[in-house]
Design a protein around this motif. Structure first.
Motif, mmCIF file in Angstrom:
data_model
loop_
_atom_site.group_PDB
_atom_site.id
_atom_site.type_symbol
_atom_site.label_atom_id
_atom_site.label_comp_id
_atom_site.label_asym_id
_atom_site.label_seq_id
_atom_site.Cartn_x
_atom_site.Cartn_y
_atom_site.Cartn_z
ATOM 1 N N PHE A 76 0.836 -1.189 0.000
ATOM 2 C CA PHE A 76 0.000 0.000 0.000
ATOM 3 C C PHE A 76 0.875 1.246 0.000
ATOM 4 O O PHE A 76 1.897 1.290 0.675
ATOM 5 C CB PHE A 76 -0.914 0.025 1.233
ATOM 6 C CG PHE A 76 -1.918 -1.083 1.236
ATOM 7 C CD1 PHE A 76 -3.058 -1.001 0.456
ATOM 8 C CD2 PHE A 76 -1.711 -2.206 2.015
ATOM 9 C CE1 PHE A 76 -3.985 -2.026 0.458
ATOM 10 C CE2 PHE A 76 -2.637 -3.234 2.029
ATOM 11 C CZ PHE A 76 -3.771 -3.144 1.244
ATOM 12 N N LYS A 78 1.228 4.940 1.205
ATOM 13 C CA LYS A 78 0.636 5.754 2.268
ATOM 14 C C LYS A 78 0.770 7.234 1.949
ATOM 15 O O LYS A 78 1.319 8.007 2.695
ATOM 16 C CB LYS A 78 1.313 5.422 3.593
ATOM 17 C CG LYS A 78 1.047 4.010 4.023
ATOM 18 C CD LYS A 78 1.621 3.732 5.376
ATOM 19 C CE LYS A 78 1.266 2.327 5.792
ATOM 20 N NZ LYS A 78 1.683 2.052 7.142
ATOM 21 N N CYS A 79 0.259 7.601 0.812
ATOM 22 C CA CYS A 79 0.244 9.002 0.401
ATOM 23 C C CYS A 79 -1.213 9.469 0.434
ATOM 24 O O CYS A 79 -2.106 8.680 0.710
ATOM 25 C CB CYS A 79 0.850 9.152 -0.992
ATOM 26 S SG CYS A 79 -0.091 8.335 -2.285
ATOM 27 N N LYS A 82 -3.695 7.046 -1.578
ATOM 28 C CA LYS A 82 -3.931 5.663 -1.142
ATOM 29 C C LYS A 82 -3.944 4.659 -2.295
ATOM 30 O O LYS A 82 -4.902 3.956 -2.522
ATOM 31 C CB LYS A 82 -5.258 5.561 -0.379
ATOM 32 C CG LYS A 82 -5.394 6.516 0.768
ATOM 33 C CD LYS A 82 -4.407 6.216 1.843
ATOM 34 C CE LYS A 82 -4.641 7.140 3.023
ATOM 35 N NZ LYS A 82 -3.513 7.337 3.839
ATOM 36 N N LYS A 84 -1.641 1.550 -4.701
ATOM 37 C CA LYS A 84 -0.884 0.322 -4.468
ATOM 38 C C LYS A 84 0.279 0.268 -5.438
ATOM 39 O O LYS A 84 0.165 0.680 -6.585
ATOM 40 C CB LYS A 84 -1.757 -0.909 -4.701
ATOM 41 C CG LYS A 84 -2.771 -1.164 -3.626
ATOM 42 C CD LYS A 84 -3.503 -2.458 -3.888
ATOM 43 C CE LYS A 84 -4.563 -2.692 -2.840
ATOM 44 N NZ LYS A 84 -5.329 -3.915 -3.114
ATOM 45 N N LEU A 106 -4.226 3.199 -8.468
ATOM 46 C CA LEU A 106 -5.216 3.449 -7.444
ATOM 47 C C LEU A 106 -6.132 2.244 -7.364
ATOM 48 O O LEU A 106 -6.219 1.449 -8.292
ATOM 49 C CB LEU A 106 -5.993 4.718 -7.765
ATOM 50 C CG LEU A 106 -5.132 5.974 -7.930
ATOM 51 C CD1 LEU A 106 -6.005 7.158 -8.273
ATOM 52 C CD2 LEU A 106 -4.349 6.263 -6.668
ATOM 53 N N GLU A 107 -6.806 2.089 -6.268
ATOM 54 C CA GLU A 107 -7.665 0.923 -6.050
ATOM 55 C C GLU A 107 -8.630 0.695 -7.204
ATOM 56 O O GLU A 107 -8.835 -0.424 -7.648
ATOM 57 C CB GLU A 107 -8.433 1.098 -4.738
ATOM 58 C CG GLU A 107 -9.157 -0.136 -4.283
ATOM 59 C CD GLU A 107 -8.212 -1.212 -3.770
ATOM 60 O OE1 GLU A 107 -8.514 -2.395 -3.957
ATOM 61 O OE2 GLU A 107 -7.179 -0.879 -3.184
ATOM 62 N N ASN A 129 -1.763 -1.364 9.315
ATOM 63 C CA ASN A 129 -2.302 -0.169 8.637
ATOM 64 C C ASN A 129 -3.472 0.355 9.408
ATOM 65 O O ASN A 129 -4.004 1.326 9.271
ATOM 66 C CB ASN A 129 -2.692 -0.500 7.194
ATOM 67 C CG ASN A 129 -1.470 -0.665 6.321
ATOM 68 O OD1 ASN A 129 -0.453 -0.058 6.534
ATOM 69 N ND2 ASN A 129 -1.586 -1.529 5.339
#
Length: 129
Positions: A76, A78-79, A82, A84, A106-107, A129
């Motif tokens: 992941f 962590k910006c 969010k 991957k 992105l997701e 997380n």
């Protein structure tokens, strides 16, 4: 103020991404380098969706020196967005990992590319997380 300095100017960095893609394509002929952006409306600004890199030299190296098995791993980001980071790895003759492709997405982008693939999360990573 300090948080803004550490995070950087995302708009400025986003515009530099196009130059990076052009340079990668120029210096690595035969490579697959893709960037995808979206717009909410035809007149709205573009926003980043995904970025994929697969260098020709790494393709040849994997085909000539690695076992025909692929692994997919990710973490992941962590910006503020969010996303991957996904990597594709193989195993070479010495049983070492051989990275040969990666993507930042992105997701939503991951679900677009692999809509029917089962996804699992590591319990240790969910807890941290």
């Amino acid at each position: 103020m300090m948080k803004d300095k550490l995070a950087g100017n995302f708009l400025q960095e986003f515009t530099m991404l196009w130059d990076y893609v052009d340079e990668l394509r120029l210096k690595n002929p035969g490579s697959t380098i893709k960037i995808t952006v979206n717009r909410v409306t035809p007149h709205s600004p573009t926003y980043f969706k995904r970025f994929y890199v697969y260098f020709e030299a790494l393709k040849r190296g994997w085909k000539e020196g690695c076992r025909p098995i692929l692994g997919l791993d990710g973490c992941f980001l962590k910006c503020p967005f969010k996303g991957k980071l996904l990597v594709v790895v193989g195993r070479d003759g010495n049983n070492h990992m051989y990275l040969f492709a990666w993507a930042i997405g992105l997701e939503i982008a991951i679900n677009d590319i692999l809509p029917k693939v089962e996804q699992r999360n590591c319990a240790r990573h969910i807890l941290s997380n």
